[in-house]
Design an enzyme around this catalytic site. Structure first.
Site, PDB file in Angstrom:
ATOM      1  N   SER A   1      23.391  67.402 -41.720  1.00 24.43           N
ATOM      2  CA  SER A   1      24.797  67.496 -42.115  1.00 24.43           C
ATOM      3  C   SER A   1      25.239  68.949 -42.261  1.00 24.43           C
ATOM      4  O   SER A   1      24.472  69.801 -42.703  1.00 24.43           O
ATOM      5  CB  SER A   1      24.977  66.785 -43.452  1.00 24.43           C
ATOM      6  OG  SER A   1      25.962  67.420 -44.216  1.00 24.43           O
TER       7      SER A   1
ATOM      8  N   ALA B   1      30.002  60.398 -34.924  1.00 25.40           N
ATOM      9  CA  ALA B   1      29.457  61.459 -34.092  1.00 25.40           C
ATOM     10  C   ALA B   1      29.994  61.392 -32.673  1.00 25.40           C
ATOM     11  O   ALA B   1      30.531  60.380 -32.237  1.00 25.40           O
ATOM     12  CB  ALA B   1      27.940  61.356 -34.061  1.00 25.40           C
ATOM     13  N   SER B   2      29.833  62.504 -31.997  1.00 26.80           N
ATOM     14  CA  SER B   2      30.271  62.598 -30.616  1.00 26.80           C
ATOM     15  C   SER B   2      29.144  63.200 -29.798  1.00 26.80           C
ATOM     16  O   SER B   2      28.483  64.128 -30.232  1.00 26.80           O
ATOM     17  CB  SER B   2      31.500  63.500 -30.529  1.00 26.80           C
ATOM     18  OG  SER B   2      31.763  63.814 -29.183  1.00 26.80           O
TER      19      SER B   2
ATOM     20  N   GLY C   1      28.453  57.709 -46.195  1.00 24.23           N
ATOM     21  CA  GLY C   1      27.523  57.329 -47.253  1.00 24.23           C
ATOM     22  C   GLY C   1      28.143  56.938 -48.572  1.00 24.23           C
ATOM     23  O   GLY C   1      27.429  56.803 -49.562  1.00 24.23           O
TER      24      GLY C   1
ATOM     25  N   LEU D   1      30.036  54.137 -48.969  1.00 25.78           N
ATOM     26  CA  LEU D   1      30.262  52.695 -49.048  1.00 25.78           C
ATOM     27  C   LEU D   1      28.958  51.905 -49.019  1.00 25.78           C
ATOM     28  O   LEU D   1      28.882  50.814 -49.563  1.00 25.78           O
ATOM     29  CB  LEU D   1      31.154  52.229 -47.893  1.00 25.78           C
ATOM     30  CG  LEU D   1      32.563  52.812 -47.843  1.00 25.78           C
ATOM     31  CD1 LEU D   1      33.319  52.252 -46.650  1.00 25.78           C
ATOM     32  CD2 LEU D   1      33.319  52.523 -49.131  1.00 25.78           C
ATOM     33  N   GLY D   2      27.932  52.445 -48.402  1.00 32.42           N
ATOM     34  CA  GLY D   2      26.697  51.698 -48.299  1.00 32.42           C
ATOM     35  C   GLY D   2      25.745  52.365 -47.329  1.00 32.42           C
ATOM     36  O   GLY D   2      25.970  53.496 -46.896  1.00 32.42           O
ATOM     37  N   ILE D   3      24.664  51.646 -46.999  1.00 32.94           N
ATOM     38  CA  ILE D   3      23.664  52.196 -46.091  1.00 32.94           C
ATOM     39  C   ILE D   3      23.649  51.377 -44.817  1.00 32.94           C
ATOM     40  O   ILE D   3      23.451  50.155 -44.853  1.00 32.94           O
ATOM     41  CB  ILE D   3      22.273  52.185 -46.743  1.00 32.94           C
ATOM     42  CG1 ILE D   3      22.283  53.049 -48.004  1.00 32.94           C
ATOM     43  CG2 ILE D   3      21.213  52.662 -45.754  1.00 32.94           C
ATOM     44  CD1 ILE D   3      20.996  52.994 -48.798  1.00 32.94           C
TER      45      ILE D   3
ATOM     46  N   ARG E   1      20.637  81.485 -35.834  1.00 33.11           N
ATOM     47  CA  ARG E   1      21.189  81.861 -37.123  1.00 33.11           C
ATOM     48  C   ARG E   1      20.098  82.367 -38.061  1.00 33.11           C
ATOM     49  O   ARG E   1      20.311  83.279 -38.844  1.00 33.11           O
ATOM     50  CB  ARG E   1      21.912  80.692 -37.773  1.00 33.11           C
ATOM     51  CG  ARG E   1      22.436  81.089 -39.137  1.00 33.11           C
ATOM     52  CD  ARG E   1      23.398  80.122 -39.710  1.00 33.11           C
ATOM     53  NE  ARG E   1      22.728  78.937 -40.182  1.00 33.11           N
ATOM     54  CZ  ARG E   1      23.367  77.861 -40.595  1.00 33.11           C
ATOM     55  NH1 ARG E   1      24.672  77.817 -40.559  1.00 33.11           N
ATOM     56  NH2 ARG E   1      22.706  76.821 -41.031  1.00 33.11           N
TER      57      ARG E   1
ATOM     58  N   TYR F   1      35.064  74.279 -30.224  1.00 34.60           N
ATOM     59  CA  TYR F   1      33.991  74.667 -31.124  1.00 34.60           C
ATOM     60  C   TYR F   1      34.095  76.164 -31.364  1.00 34.60           C
ATOM     61  O   TYR F   1      34.191  76.928 -30.417  1.00 34.60           O
ATOM     62  CB  TYR F   1      32.654  74.378 -30.432  1.00 34.60           C
ATOM     63  CG  TYR F   1      31.619  73.752 -31.292  1.00 34.60           C
ATOM     64  CD1 TYR F   1      31.494  72.376 -31.338  1.00 34.60           C
ATOM     65  CD2 TYR F   1      30.760  74.533 -32.051  1.00 34.60           C
ATOM     66  CE1 TYR F   1      30.515  71.788 -32.126  1.00 34.60           C
ATOM     67  CE2 TYR F   1      29.790  73.937 -32.842  1.00 34.60           C
ATOM     68  CZ  TYR F   1      29.682  72.572 -32.876  1.00 34.60           C
ATOM     69  OH  TYR F   1      28.725  71.985 -33.656  1.00 34.60           O
TER      70      TYR F   1
END
Lengths: 609, 746
Positions: free
Chosen positions: A174, A252-253, A303, A305-307, A449, A512
């Protein structure tokens, strides 16, 4: 690595992630850029195309472009500082209950290193903290590794029973602070790591779908499917480490969405465990008019609302032919116009990306060892041809990288078609090799990085999506805003501010941005991470003012909640809140993503007043 | 004139007198942003090809900047906005042909050759009629900085020295051959070593010059300066009435003036073309823009309110749509010691019609060139960066606890508005408020840079009487010095609340003879000398001519009034009950009353809104008490100090005259039934002119079309039918009986 049982696959990621992955940076422990004894930058390990290669021009680029200096070495600490790790808050009744019911089948851990690894993502702030010993105000108190849907159900029901806070964990990639634990969370926090739910349950070759557990990571999924001659075609840049559940939870893409679609196009069925039980559709029909699609509030729920436990996904036969390509354009404007035309004709290859001039030049700096006289001679002739005869300006030139997939015939046809369009926009095909290099670079960026941080350089990327007519203005304005904002904040050296167009759609594109800054000689007393944050915020404000979206695929997490109301309107946020309120009234899934925290209390106050 | 030293100020007249005007007009001039670009033949082909194809994304390719006027025209004609508007109108007549005619009529034809020609002519004229033209060096450096050019050195000699015969020959060659080979000489114009310069996305700064508008000269002067200092020549918005000038209007057109109609809000086609035309300049940044935010020459020589927002709105919209990343506004104050057409202004204010712009009028005006017009001082305000200003404004609005907007009153976010379609009412509430604040700020900043010339003080002294101006009033030089001190020197500390940038232009060492000679030579049509070396107005006895003369004095006095307005309101209010004392609360009520009454008359620090609590009130009150002009009797009552009555009356006289003029206007028969303001003004003026008394300052003031229109606008501001009677009541209460008394006593 176990291979027993049906559907079991070779997993890349071990239970204790830090055994394979860096605890203080991106990717594998054995793969990193470093300054070799010859004073050149080299990439270690053997996992990537670049592994074991020297990048002779990279250091000079860092020195010249960013004014970096090898004297300013600022390495990470070797081990996390145990003093920084907060004492776990333990709910003993939960622990006893858990040990008695699940203890034997579901691994768990309260080890410091596991807790630390599950309490962060990969934004600059988080990595910065890790490199300085890992001082997080709050970490998960426990980590559990469920293996099946039923394990998750049991964990959730125990959590409800004992009022435990659950935070789902997929690949840990993330970049939105989604994994950061809320500081004011006084309950025990359990991180639910789905990495052991990594099986492909079955393939349905008649319908070309597969039922897959949500913890599988991208590279395992593609590898296993490939063994059977299939693929999903979903390849986000983080596919080495990110998980299916994470893709669903963040919308996601993938790079090749032009052929295979984004996650919302790929998903046929989702099973999610909520506090009130399991939510799912009872049908695999390809399109349903059954009210608002429940998949669409599961996807992007981050994350809260649930898994997500199991997903039925479309699969495709592996393409017969895969071909890279690249085009150079005289300037960014021509490049965008060409991409727009390709999108207009709906003839985009599997992937097409347009790098701006800064990134194009940076790409040159990433070239590996000189391959002898002849090679460089050819390179020089090419360069002369483009700059002198074609009249391209080296400070304006930019390049597109392409990836074609399909049958050999299709690929050839499409390739010719695309190059013909490109020619109209003064684009010149620049060879397969450059295309391939461009795509491998994608996986290197995050590693880069880390070496930057070693030499007092911070870097981050962010993304947006924007209608076609605003693409050029947005790119120019945001890049410029980053530079002026850096000046305003007293950054001594000009930052590297760059962008690329990574996806094309009928009505717009995904852009991006990369932002790299050297924080040496900052104004006295200013904290580089804070300065950096201010610049990033200014850049995001600029994106929004330019008509760009809050996020194309990274999500909101906690880093962008302050803009969500502006993005989806007050009522939109209210609707999300009421879904959350219905599914999870006691905030068991308490990661506090997506919905701005202050909303509720202030709203109440206002109502009272 | 001591303050204008050559270190801070550049005197271009002084410099020009030392060198040839012809050589100067033929000097090398080049665009600092675009001249250096290299274009091989191949890349020119590339450009042509690009321009054909790129229209999907960007209508204009960066390499063809700066465009010539023909290209700009065709860009507007081919714009999507115009296409859409034509589709909307969809009437029988050939709208596209109409559009072509409109743009033909509007467009400028800026080119350097004409600019050189004009520069030559005006160098001659300026050298003839002006003693000095002062430019602040700092401000030019700022503009250079915006263009990333090296600032000029502070030594006085630079721009004159490079004008040599050889460089001139070179320039001549350049002028006629149009090739851009001037780069050999350009190389000395070093760009700042900024890392930003080399990058292509660092685009040219979008600059908008906003000068004050007092005279026709304003059209020329900035272009002249830009030519002088080698910065890009602006495109100037001018009103269409100038087209009557024929040849000259064409010359102006070639120097960047474009002509727009006075009002066209209902004409969608015209509006679209205008909007596109302005925007295409702003978006591509090949030329800076210049326009006069007051909308017309201010005949009164003080700011013409309310400001015109149309042009600024179109420019700002480019920013709100983020077609540009920033917009830089530079308010400019052009201060004339004597305005070229002050006679015409005075006549027009008294309703004597403006002669139609014509060539014969122009030739007549050549007579003017034989006279001296003293000094001109051009002052540039600090550039306003719209991005920063808007961010700041938004932040302040957030902190304001006011109304949460109605959820059913949707305002369309900028992000979902189509950018290529012209929307007349695209501004949301926040943006509109910003525009209001910004446009007021511009005139405020212009006025902060006021120069007070001797004529202003002289006018103050001459008109220092509440009602009647004695026919043979004469003023001694000594009196002028005393009045200057009373008005400006002593009150520096309160004036500085409004502005710290105003300046007094006064003979050095208080040379009386110098001052006298100056006034007599520059204003030979106004003053004559009496036997005892006193100044006297040249009264003829003709009612209208004398009125015009006094009007002229009023005009010159106007130039400084905004500096004094707010502090003086307190003195004015104190005078109301000068027999008895006045309470704090009353004082404040009157103070606010005056602020609102003169909302359109004088520029304040911010536009007065209802229920203001002016932050300066207490400060000014304390100031006057400290100065002993006002006595603090007890707890909350105040009284005027009669020992200083003379000074107080001097300072308050113009404001009292304005207030009485308003009263006179409000006392006219109620003809508010007419809705059209301009017609209404004419009716009022006709009424008042019949009663014109050339001795009575108030009568003259009240006959001024500008005062009438401001007075009527104030009525509309409160927008209630009772407003008139209320104002009338207040004013009567303040001015009718008592203070006349007071004057009589003096």
């Amino acid at each position: 690595m176990s291979t027993e049982g049906k559907g079991e696959i070779t997993t890349t990621i071990p239970l204790h992630r830090q055994e394979l992955l860096k605890w203080e940076g991106w990717g594998y422990r054995d793969s990193r850029f470093f300054l070799n004894p010859n004073g050149l930058i080299e990439f270690s390990g053997s996992r990537y195309l670049l592994s074991g290669h020297v990048l002779p021009r990279l250091k000079d680029w860092m020195l010249n472009k960013l004014n970096a200096s090898t004297d300013n070495y600022s390495p990470s600490v070797a081990e996390p500082n145990p003093d920084y790790i907060p004492e776990p808050i333990l709910n003993n009744s939960f622990i006893t209950d858990f040990q008695s019911t699940l203890g034997t089948t579901v691994p768990y851990s309260s080890d410091m290193n596991d807790r630390l690894f599950h309490g962060h993502g990969h934004t600059l702030e988080e990595i910065w903290k890790l490199r300085h010993g890992g001082k997080f105000d709050r970490l998960p108190d426990w980590v559990v590794w469920p293996r099946h849907h039923s394990d998750v159900e049991k964990i959730v029901s125990l959590a409800v029973k004992h009022n435990i806070c659950l935070i789902p964990f997929g690949g840990g990639t993330s970049v939105t602070w989604a994994l950061i634990c809320p500081v004011d969370e006084k309950r025990m926090i359990v991180s639910v790591d789905t990495s052991q739910m990594n099986k492909i349950l079955y393939l349905d070759e008649k319908n070309l779908t597969a039922r897959i557990q949500s913890g599988i990571i991208g590279q395992d999924l593609e590898r296993e499917l490939a063994k059977k001659g299939y693929c999903t075609g979903h390849e986000p840049d983080s596919m080495e480490f990110s998980s299916l559940g994470g893709w669903v939870a963040t919308r996601a893409s993938g790079m090749k969405k032009n052929i295979y679609g984004n996650i919302e196009d790929l998903v046929v069925h989702i099973t999610m465990v909520t506090v009130k039980g399991t939510i799912e559709k009872s049908c695999l029909g390809p399109r349903q008019s059954t009210g608002p699609d429940i998949h669409h509030f599961i996807m992007g729920s981050e994350g809260i609302l649930g898994i997500v436990t199991e997903v039925t996904m479309k699969i495709r036969p592996l393409p017969a032919c895969k071909k890279y390509g690249s085009i150079v354009f005289p300037d960014f404007e021509s490049g965008v116009a060409c991409l727009r035309e390709i999108a207009r004709l709906r003839s985009a290859p599997a992937s097409i990306r347009l790098l701006d001039n800064e990134q194009f030049l940076f790409g040159q700096a990433l070239a590996t060892d000189n391959k002898g006289m002849l090679h460089s001679l050819v390179d020089n002739i090419k360069k002369l041809y483009i700059t002198k005869i074609k009249g391209f300006d080296i400070n304006r030139m930019c390049a597109a990288t392409l990836l074609f997939e399909g049958t050999t015939n299709e690929v050839n046809q499409r390739e010719k078609f695309v190059y013909d369009i490109a020619q109209k926009y003064n684009g010149i095909p620049a060879g397969e090799e450059n295309g391939l290099k461009g795509y491998t670079l994608t996986f290197m960026i995050a590693y880069l990085r880390d070496i930057g941080l070693d030499y007092r350089i911070v870097a981050e990327s962010f993304e947006t999506s924007v209608p076609w007519d605003r693409v050029i203005d947005l790119c120019r304005n945001v890049k410029k805003r980053i530079i002026t904002e850096c000046e305003k904040q007293g950054v001594k050296y000009p930052p590297f501010s760059s962008c690329r167009v990574t996806q094309t759609y009928d009505a717009g594109a995904c852009v991006y941005f990369y932002f790299v800054m050297n924080y040496n000689n900052l104004r006295h007393g200013s904290d580089p991470v804070h300065v950096y944050e201010l610049v990033e915020q200014a850049a995001r404000d600029e994106v929004l003012a330019n008509g760009g979206s809050l996020s194309h695929h990274h999500g909101i997490g906690k880093i962008r909640t302050k803009w969500i109301k502006q993005a989806v309107s007050d009522l939109g946020v209210g609707t999300m809140m009421s879904i959350k309120q219905y599914l999870d009234p006691n905030n068991i899934f308490g990661s506090k993503n997506l919905i701005p925290e202050s909303t509720e209390s202030t709203e109440h106050l206002k109502a009272k007043l | 004139m001591s303050i204008f030293n050559s270190i801070e100020y550049d005197d271009i007249i002084y410099r020009h007198r030392q060198s040839s005007d012809l050589l100067w007009s033929l000097k090398t001039w080049h665009h600092p942003l675009f001249d250096n670009k290299e274009q091989s033949i191949k890349s020119k082909q590339l450009i042509n090809k690009n321009t054909q194809i790129l229209s999907i994304i960007t209508p204009v390719h960066y390499k063809i900047l700066p465009r010539n006027s023909e290209q700009i025209k065709s860009d507007v004609l081919n714009s999507l906005a115009l296409k859409y508007t034509i589709e909307t109108l969809n009437n029988e007549t050939n709208t596209y042909e109409q559009a072509k005619t409109i743009i033909q009529e509007m467009s400028h034809r800026l080119n350097l050759r004409s600019a050189r020609f004009l520069a030559f002519i005006f160098a001659k004229i300026f050298n003839q009629v002006y003693e000095n033209i002062y430019i602040e060096r700092n401000s030019i450096d700022y503009i250079y900085h915006l263009y990333c050019l090296k600032p000029i050195n502070s030594s006085t000699t630079i721009p004159s020295s490079p004008i040599t015969i050889s460089s001139t020959l070179f320039a001549i060659l350049n002028t006629f051959s149009r090739s851009s080979s001037s780069s050999s000489i350009n190389s000395d114009r070093n760009l700042l070593p900024s890392p930003l310069i080399t990058k292509h996305y660092i685009t040219s700064p979008r600059i908008i010059y906003l000068p004050t508008h007092r005279s026709y000269m304003d059209f020329i002067i900035l272009t002249y300066l830009c030519f002088e200092y080698n910065i890009p020549l602006p495109c100037i918005a001018a009103a269409q009435d100038f087209l009557g000038l024929g040849l000259l209007s064409n010359l102006l057109r070639h120097c960047g003036a474009f002509f727009i109609r006075r009002s066209f809000r209902t004409d969608l086609l015209y509006w679209t073309i205008f909007d596109e035309y302005v925007k295409t300049h702003v978006i591509h940044g090949d030329y800076p823009l210049e326009f006069f935010i007051e909308g017309a020459r201010s005949r009164t020589l003080k700011t013409l309110l309310p400001v015109r927002q149309g042009m600024l709105k179109s420019c700002l919209e480019c920013y709100f749509h983020r077609q540009i990343d920033n917009l830089i506004l530079i308010p400019i104050s052009i201060n004339y010691e004597k305005v070229l057409e002050d006679n015409l202004h005075a006549n027009e204010l008294l309703g004597i019609p403006k002669p139609k712009e014509s060539k014969s009028g122009l030739f007549k005006s050549i007579q003017i060139l034989k006279k001296s017009f003293g000094t001109m001082i051009v002052k540039f305000s600090q550039p306003i960066h719209i991005h920063d200003a808007y961010e700041l404004f938004k932040k302040r609005q957030e902190n304001k606890p006011n109304s949460r907007c109605d959820t059913f009153d949707r305002c369309i976010p900028r992000g979902i508005q189509p950018r290529s379609i012209c929307q007349q009412d695209g501004f949301n509430e926040l943006e509109q408020n910003f525009l209001n604040e910004l446009s007021y700020r511009i005139v405020n900043e212009q006025q902060c840079l006021t120069i007070i010339y001797p004529i202003t003080v002289t006018a103050f002294s001459f008109l220092n009487s509440s009602v009647v101006m004695p026919k043979n009033r004469s003023i001694s030089m000594e009196q002028l010095f005393i009045d200057k001190n009373t008005l400006f020197i002593e009150n520096t500390s309160v004036i500085e609340d409004f502005s710290t940038h105003y300046q007094i232009f006064w003979p050095s060492n208080d040379d009386k003879n110098n001052l006298k000679q100056r006034l007599l030579s520059i204003y030979s049509d106004v003053f004559e000398l009496t036997g005892n070396n006193h100044l006297k107005l040249k009264m003829t006895g003709d009612r209208l001519v004398d009125a015009a003369l006094i009007m002229k004095m009023i005009m010159y006095r106007n130039t400084c009034l905004h500096l004094l307005a707010k502090p003086v309101y307190i003195l004015l209010a104190c005078q109301v009950n000068s027999q008895s004392s006045i309470s704090y609360k009353q004082l404040k009520t009157y103070y606010n009353f005056f602020i609102h009454l003169f909302a359109y008359e004088f520029v304040y620090d911010q536009f007065p809104v209802d229920n203001i609590d002016d932050k300066y009130f207490n400060k000014y009150l304390t100031y006057w008490i400290k100065k002993n002009y006002i006595l603090h009797i007890n707890n909350s009552t105040y009284e005027i100090n009669k020992n200083f009555l003379e000074q107080i009356l001097l300072i308050t006289s113009p404001f009292e005259q304005y207030a009485r003029a308003y009263l006179l206007i409000y006392e006219q028969e109620n003809i508010l039934t007419e809705n059209n303001l301009s017609i209404l003004i004419k009716i009022y003026q006709k009424n008042l002119l019949t009663k014109l008394d050339s001795q009575n300052i108030i009568s003259i003031l009240a006959s001024s079309s500008n005062v009438i229109s401001n007075a009527l606008r104030t009525l509309n501001l409160s927008n209630t039918s009772t407003a008139l009677s209320q104002l009338r009541y207040m004013l009567t209460k303040i001015f009718q009986p008592i203070s006349i008394h007071l004057r009589a006593k003096l």
